[in-house]
Structures are given as structure tokens and as C-alpha cells.
Design an enzyme around this catalytic site. Structure first.
Site, short mmCIF file in Angstrom:
data_model
loop_
_atom_site.label_atom_id
_atom_site.label_comp_id
_atom_site.label_asym_id
_atom_site.label_seq_id
_atom_site.Cartn_x
_atom_site.Cartn_y
_atom_site.Cartn_z
N ASP A 1 6.03 -11.74 -35.63
CA ASP A 1 6.48 -10.40 -35.24
C ASP A 1 6.61 -10.24 -33.72
O ASP A 1 6.40 -9.16 -33.17
CB ASP A 1 5.52 -9.31 -35.78
CG ASP A 1 5.41 -9.39 -37.29
OD1 ASP A 1 6.42 -9.73 -37.93
OD2 ASP A 1 4.33 -9.09 -37.82
N LYS B 1 11.50 -12.08 -32.82
CA LYS B 1 12.42 -13.22 -32.99
C LYS B 1 13.80 -12.75 -33.43
O LYS B 1 14.82 -13.25 -32.95
CB LYS B 1 11.85 -14.22 -34.03
CG LYS B 1 10.53 -14.85 -33.61
CD LYS B 1 9.96 -15.75 -34.68
CE LYS B 1 9.49 -15.02 -35.90
NZ LYS B 1 8.31 -14.14 -35.69
N GLY C 1 9.97 -10.92 -41.67
CA GLY C 1 10.70 -9.66 -41.54
C GLY C 1 11.22 -9.58 -40.13
O GLY C 1 10.44 -9.42 -39.19
N HIS C 2 12.51 -9.80 -39.95
CA HIS C 2 13.11 -9.85 -38.61
C HIS C 2 14.00 -8.63 -38.42
O HIS C 2 14.92 -8.40 -39.21
CB HIS C 2 13.91 -11.16 -38.45
CG HIS C 2 13.05 -12.38 -38.55
ND1 HIS C 2 13.53 -13.66 -38.52
CD2 HIS C 2 11.69 -12.51 -38.66
CE1 HIS C 2 12.52 -14.53 -38.61
NE2 HIS C 2 11.40 -13.85 -38.72
N GLN D 1 7.57 -16.58 -38.76
CA GLN D 1 6.13 -16.55 -38.45
C GLN D 1 5.89 -16.98 -36.98
O GLN D 1 6.72 -16.69 -36.14
CB GLN D 1 5.32 -17.41 -39.43
CG GLN D 1 5.27 -16.85 -40.85
CD GLN D 1 6.47 -17.15 -41.70
OE1 GLN D 1 6.89 -18.29 -41.80
NE2 GLN D 1 7.04 -16.15 -42.33
P1 GDP Z 1 10.07 -10.77 -35.74
O1 GDP Z 1 9.42 -10.96 -37.06
O2 GDP Z 1 9.55 -11.72 -34.71
O3 GDP Z 1 11.58 -10.80 -35.81
O4 GDP Z 1 9.67 -9.32 -35.23
P2 GDP Z 1 9.66 -7.98 -36.12
O5 GDP Z 1 11.05 -7.52 -36.31
O6 GDP Z 1 8.81 -8.12 -37.33
O7 GDP Z 1 8.86 -7.01 -35.16
C1 GDP Z 1 9.27 -6.76 -33.85
C2 GDP Z 1 9.49 -5.24 -33.70
O8 GDP Z 1 9.62 -4.93 -32.33
C3 GDP Z 1 10.78 -4.77 -34.35
O9 GDP Z 1 10.59 -3.46 -34.81
C4 GDP Z 1 11.78 -4.78 -33.20
O10 GDP Z 1 12.85 -3.85 -33.37
C5 GDP Z 1 10.89 -4.36 -32.06
N1 GDP Z 1 11.26 -4.88 -30.73
C6 GDP Z 1 11.82 -6.08 -30.40
N2 GDP Z 1 11.92 -6.19 -29.06
C7 GDP Z 1 11.40 -5.05 -28.54
C8 GDP Z 1 11.20 -4.56 -27.21
O11 GDP Z 1 11.47 -5.23 -26.22
N3 GDP Z 1 10.62 -3.33 -27.08
C9 GDP Z 1 10.26 -2.57 -28.15
N4 GDP Z 1 9.71 -1.39 -27.93
N5 GDP Z 1 10.45 -3.00 -29.41
C10 GDP Z 1 10.99 -4.22 -29.60
P1 IMO Z 2 7.74 -12.99 -39.15
O1 IMO Z 2 8.79 -14.07 -39.37
C1 IMO Z 2 3.54 -11.85 -39.23
C2 IMO Z 2 1.02 -13.70 -42.32
C3 IMO Z 2 0.50 -12.81 -43.43
C4 IMO Z 2 -0.82 -13.51 -43.71
C5 IMO Z 2 -0.47 -14.97 -43.57
C6 IMO Z 2 -0.16 -15.67 -44.88
O2 IMO Z 2 8.22 -11.63 -39.46
O3 IMO Z 2 7.11 -13.13 -37.81
P2 IMO Z 2 1.93 -15.62 -46.53
O4 IMO Z 2 2.52 -14.49 -47.32
O5 IMO Z 2 2.88 -16.27 -45.59
O6 IMO Z 2 1.22 -16.62 -47.40
O7 IMO Z 2 0.77 -14.92 -45.64
O8 IMO Z 2 0.67 -15.02 -42.73
N1 IMO Z 2 2.50 -13.68 -42.14
C7 IMO Z 2 3.12 -13.06 -41.13
N2 IMO Z 2 2.63 -12.31 -40.11
N3 IMO Z 2 4.85 -12.13 -39.28
C8 IMO Z 2 5.36 -12.90 -40.27
O9 IMO Z 2 6.65 -13.31 -40.29
C9 IMO Z 2 4.49 -13.38 -41.27
N4 IMO Z 2 4.65 -14.12 -42.39
C10 IMO Z 2 3.43 -14.31 -42.90
O10 IMO Z 2 0.32 -11.49 -42.96
O11 IMO Z 2 -1.77 -13.20 -42.72
MG MG Z 3 8.38 -9.85 -38.47
#
Ligand code: GDP
Ligand code: IMO
Ligand code: MG
Length: 428
Positions: free
Chosen positions: A13, A16, A40-41, A223
């Protein structure tokens, strides 16, 4: 560089999705090489929000997208995601999306086993996403997985499923879950074979051809390093290799040439699920980070645990992944903090550590050495020019560069695609 490998340098998170979408402007193809719909991207383009779990984040720009053999695929989740994303005007057809024929599938018994194990009362709870990721990877290495190519061979499919159920049914019985008949699974798969068939291809050949033609390939990790099955905070990890060297294995390219590894790094730190988190702030600071950063899981909606940036873990991740540069995200979330802390070393049982010892458990008290940096009390949200940042924000970015010894290639100041500052394009 013609190949860029994007990985999360923390516990996932990091942002990415946003960075892959931004970089995909320069890419000819985007490839997912591990994980599944536990990812979840999030992408935000002109206020439209796209949440992607299986589809590579290049789809929104209409870039050729590949799901590699290293991914575990839930066909029903993919169908749902295609529906949702198509409704936003992104046309996802076989010209855009290719899926490796050797990708192992996540089936109903994987999801059920994942959930049953997480709900048991004894033993260690991981806090998984409940998507069946672990059980599906277990079947892959146990050589009983049903792979995408298997579902089209009606003669052998039933046998393969019976072989898998020979393993699963006794476990289900032990856990008090109803046993499954193979015909049930055969029928479920038949109902999806027409939908998925057009996307199924040999992708390693295509990708090697693209590499030989010196096309720009963007590898999208899911991840983060600290969730890697070998190098993360085991057993509180996911069940795949999340580090950069998985990009070749999970796509079939083998040796990826001319590559730049970009570690996506949040300006603070979060974690979802159980496991050690040395710099966690289980207090008003963590609450504030969570509220301002909107730190709720994209996949499960769970509240993310929040804390200060941990340079020890970041350097560990950079070494293990061979990170060339970082994309620093969510700097704006720190805008209203008077003081910002960064952890620079650990002490455990009287000994100093510049890495996280593998036996640390969530309950272990690790001494942390922090440095404190003055905040900037000014909004940086949406800033697109480094020179326009307040001087303390610039100082923070420069200190991170010095402490890690890694260049910062990109800086993100909001979820929106274009709110991104470029220092060095990883493709150039
Ligand atoms: P990922 O799994 O690495 O793709 O990240 P996620 O999408 O799960 O979580 C990142 C969250 O931060 C998302 O809600 C993005 O829209 C948000 N985000 C990404 N870059 C920035 C930033 O520079 N500032 C803020 N405030 N939010 C951001
Ligand atoms: P992105 O790509 C954050 C965490 C789960 C749990 C552990 C194992 O959005 O960054 P699993 O279901 O994979 O067997 O769970 O890994 N986890 C993540 N945490 N971002 C993710 O993906 C994750 N995918 C799995 O919360 O702790
Ligand atoms: Mg994510």
C-alpha cells in the site's frame, strides 16, 4: 533502461498503483508477476478513482497488459473487476489483456480454507485478506494446482481436480467443513471457460520478443518486501515472493536486461494484518496518520496500522531488492505534523541491529533510535515542482536520500496522477 521493476519497499500500500499508472505513459507493456487479488492498487485520474486488484495498472492508459505465471488467479474476481473497470469506459479485450496459460487458479476451496484457518482459535493468526492466496500457492508448490490451461482439457480436468481434492477433503473434514465433489468444481470452471479463453496465451514468448525488440516493459509488483515469503516478517507475510527478482520468474523472461528497480516508499509506514511493526504508533500520532492518509485497506477496508518511517527496514528492502531509486509517496500526509520522526537503528537484548532480526515477534520490545525533523506546517498537496515545496519538506526528502543512500526518482504529493514530481525517469 528499457525495463522498470516496481516493487513496494515496505508492507504494501505504498502507492504502487499510482506510480505504475504514471510510468506506464512511457511503457509498451505492463506485467503483474506475483500475488493475486489480495492486492489493491488505486489510481486517480481527473478525479475518477480506479481500484485494481488483478488487472495491471497500465490498463487505464490502454497499455498492453500481462498477468504472468507467478500470479494466482481467481476467475470470478477477474470477471467482476473487468466489469467494474469497463463500466468506467476502459475497454478490456484480448488485444489489451493477456494471461499466462500456466497461471494457477484460486478455487472456492482455497478461499474457504483461508477463512477457516484464520477463524480457528488456536495457533498464529496472520490477518490474511481471506482471498485464498496462501492455499492456492500451497497447491502450486504441492504440484496439485489447477492451472489456466487445464480448464480447457475436459478429458483430464476431472482427474486433476480429484487429485487436488484427495488432499483438500481430509483437511476440510478435520476443520468441520463439508467435503466437495469434483463435479461441482468442474461445473464451476466450465461456466468460466468461455469468458477467459480469449485472454489465455503463451506470454513468456511474447515478453521475450518485446525485450529483444528493446520495448519498454514495466513490471508491477504487489504487496511489499516485508511481506515476501522468504525475506519478510515470516510468518506474517503473504505466500509469494514479492521482491524484484520475482519479476523474471513470475513472467517467464528469465534474465531481465537493462532494468531499473524502483522501490515505492511511503513517507511514513503502514501495515495491514498481524506481525511485528517496530515503529508503530498505537496512539494519537498513528490515528492522525491514518486519518490524514485515509489508511483503510483497498481490498478489505481494514484499518491500517500506522507509524513512522523506518530507515532500517527501508535499507534492508533496498539491499534485498537491489533498489536503484525510490518513488516517495504521501509526503502531503505529513503536512501538519510539528515534528516528524524517522527510525535509524534498533537495539535488541543489548545488541545494536541495522536490520530486523528474523526472530522478532509482535510482542518483543525492540529499542528504537529515532531522529526528529521539524515539520513544515504548510500544504504540499498537489505540489508539482520541488522548488515550490516548503524548505523543511525539502529537507525531509534530502535527509531520507542521505540516510538511505538511494536516489529519489519521483515524489508524489496527492492521489491524482499528475501530482507527481519527477527527478529522474527510470526509463531514461
Ligand atoms: P498500492 O497497493 O501500493 O497501489 O497502494 P494503495 O492504492 O493500496 O494505497 C495507497 C493510497 O494512497 C491510495 O488511496 C492512493 O490513492 C493514495 N495515494 C497515492 N499517492 C498518494 C500521495 O502522494 N498522497 C496522498 N495523500 N495519497 C496518495
Ligand atoms: P498491495 O499490492 C498490504 C497482507 C495481509 C496479511 C498478509 C497475508 O495492495 O500493496 P494474504 O491474503 O496475502 O495471504 O495476506 O499480507 N497483504 C497486504 N497488505 N497490501 C497488500 O497488497 C497486501 N496483500 C496482502 O493484510 O497481513
Ligand atoms: Mg494496496
Amino acid at each position: 533502461m528499457s525495463n522498470v521493476i516496481v516493487i513496494g519497499s515496505q508492507w504494501g500500500d505504498e502507492g504502487k498503483g499510482k506510480i505504475v499508472d504514471w510510468l506506464s505513459n512511457k511503457a509498451d507493456a505492463v506485467v503483474r508477476f506475483q500475488g493475486g487479488h489480495n492486492a489493491g492498487h488505486t489510481l486517480v485520474v481527473n478525479e475518477e478513482v480506479y481500484k485494481l486488484s488483478l488487472l495491471p495498472s497500465g490498463v487505464v492508459r490502454g497499455k498492453k497488459s500481462y498477468i504472468g505465471n507467478g500470479v494466482v488467479l481467481d476467475l470470478w474476481a477477474l470477471a467482476e473487476e473487468i466489469k467494474t473497470i469497463s463500466a468506467k469506459g476502459v475497454n478490456i479485450d484480448q488485444n489489451l489483456l493477456s494471461i499466462s496459460e500456466t497461471t494457477p487458479l484460486i478455487l472456492s476451496y482455497h478461499r474457504e480454507l483461508d477463512t477457516a484457518r484464520e477463524h480457528k482459535l488456536q495457533g498464529i493468526k496472520i490477518g490474511t485478506t481471506g482471498r485464498g492466496i496462501g492455499p492456492a500457492y500451497e497447491d502450486k508448490v504441492g504440484r496439485r494446482a489447477i492451472r489456466l490451461c487445464d480448464i480447457f482439457d475436459i478429458k483430464t480436468l476431472k482427474n486433476k481436480i480429484e487429485n487436488a481434492l484427495f488432499h483438500h477433503n481430509p483437511i476440510r473434514k478435520g476443520l468441520g467443513i463439508e467435503e466437495i465433489q469434483s463435479d461441482n468444481i468442474v461445473n464451476q470452471l466450465h461456466s468460466m471457460s468461455g469468458f477467459i479463453k480469449p485472454f489465455v496465451k503463451n506470454i513468456w514468448k511474447e515478453l521475450i520478443d518485446l525485450q529483444n525488440e528493446k520495448k519498454n516493459i514495466l513490471f508491477e509488483g504487489a504487496q511489499g518486501t516485508m511481506l515476501d515469503i522468504d525475506h519478510g516478517t515470516y510468518p506474517f507475510v503473504t505466500s509469494s515472493n514479492t521482491i524484484s527478482s520475482q519479476a523474471g520468474i513470475g513472467s517467464g523472461i528469465g534474465m531481465i536486461q537493462n532494468s531499473y528497480t524502483l522501490g515505492i516508499t511511503k513517507a511514513y509506514l503502514t501495515r495491514v494484518g498481524e506481525g511485528p511493526f517496530p515503529t508503530e504508533q498505537d496512539n494519537s500520532i498513528g490515528e492522525k496518520l491514518g486519518t490524514l492518509g485515509n489508511e483503510f485497506g483497498t481490498v478489505t477496508g481494514r484499518k491500517r496500522r500506522c507509524g513512522w518511517l523506518d530507515i532500517v527496514l527501508l535499507k534492508q528492502s533496498a539491499d534485498i531488492c537491489g533498489i536503484h531509486g525510490m518513488a516517495l509517496t504521501k509526503l502531503d500526509v505529513l503536512d501538519s505534523f510539528e515534528k516528524i520522526r524517522v527510525c535509524i537503528s534498533y537495539k535488541y537484548n543489548g545488541k545494536k541491529y541495522d536490520y530486523l532480526p528474523p526472530t522478532i515477534t509482535p510482542a518483543d520490545e525492540l529499542e528504537k533510535e529515532y531522529i526528529e525533523i521539524d515539520g513544515w506546517n504548510t500544504s504540499t498537496k498537489g505540489c508539482r515542482n520541488f522548488e515550490d515545496l516548503p524548505s523543511n519538506a525539502k529537507k525531509y526528502v534530502n535527509i531520507l536520500k542521505e540516510l538511505t543512500g538511494i536516489e529519489i526518482s519521483l515524489l508524489s504529493t496527492s492521489p491524482e496522477r499528475e501530482d507527481t514530481i519527477l527527478f529522474k525517469n527510470p526509463f531514461s
